[in-house]
Design an enzyme around this catalytic site. Sequence first.
Site, PDB file in Angstrom:
ATOM      1  N   THR A 172      -3.158 122.208  81.826  1.00 21.52           N
ATOM      2  CA  THR A 172      -3.128 122.719  80.457  1.00 21.52           C
ATOM      3  C   THR A 172      -4.488 123.201  79.978  1.00 21.52           C
ATOM      4  OG1 THR A 172      -3.562 120.559  79.471  1.00 21.52           O
ATOM      5  CG2 THR A 172      -1.256 121.107  79.895  1.00 21.52           C
ATOM      6  N   ASP A 173      -4.433 123.933  78.871  1.00 21.81           N
ATOM      7  CA  ASP A 173      -5.663 124.324  78.184  1.00 21.81           C
ATOM      8  C   ASP A 173      -6.000 123.241  77.153  1.00 21.81           C
ATOM      9  OD1 ASP A 173      -3.939 124.698  76.010  1.00 21.81           O
ATOM     10  OD2 ASP A 173      -3.994 126.880  76.141  1.00 21.81           O
ATOM     11  N   ALA A 174      -6.969 123.485  76.327  1.00 20.08           N
ATOM     12  CA  ALA A 174      -7.417 122.476  75.356  1.00 20.08           C
ATOM     13  C   ALA A 174      -6.338 122.109  74.340  1.00 20.08           C
ATOM     14  CB  ALA A 174      -8.666 122.981  74.626  1.00 20.08           C
ATOM     15  N   GLY A 175      -5.333 122.974  74.190  1.00 18.30           N
ATOM     16  CA  GLY A 175      -4.266 122.695  73.231  1.00 18.30           C
ATOM     17  C   GLY A 175      -3.056 121.994  73.828  1.00 18.30           C
TER      18      GLY A 175
ATOM     19  N   VAL B  23      -1.167 123.166  76.223  1.00 16.94           N
ATOM     20  CA  VAL B  23      -0.209 124.173  76.672  1.00 16.94           C
ATOM     21  C   VAL B  23      -0.603 124.587  78.085  1.00 16.94           C
ATOM     22  CG1 VAL B  23       0.643 126.524  76.258  1.00 16.94           C
ATOM     23  CG2 VAL B  23       0.245 124.980  74.329  1.00 16.94           C
TER      24      VAL B  23
END
Length: 137
Positions: free
Chosen positions: A13-16, A18
């Site tokens: 995932t990315d920082a969010g 997602v």
Amino acid sequence: MFSIPTRVYWEDTDAGGVVYHAQYVAFLERARTEWLRAGGHGQELLRQDHDLVFAVRAMRLDFLRPARLDDLLQVTAGLQQCKRASVVFAQSILRNGEILLSAEVKVAALSASVFKPKPLPDALYESFKQQELPAQP
């Protein structure tokens, strides 16, 4: 249609939270690899026995909905078209039956030793042709 389960981990995932867009490509690759293995055509065996490897030539990805941390996904792979030195896969990534991503992936058959196009061995070609999915209207 062949499918494998995969879980979304933090590293995907990315920082969010997602799934990072490039990670979907890795999920698709795993499904194609397992599709080959399930048919008795492990990639290492193809390289050793037939001097054959596959390389992605083109991809079309349609991102429909995001996958998120901890989601359990199904990643599908089906053979859409087989030619003498290339194969086109129809793939998708689903969560609870909902399509999150659809993809068309064209792979080229290459000689492992010189990395140039190489026809599929006759038996493999015939096996693949029998597995082509019916054409979609």
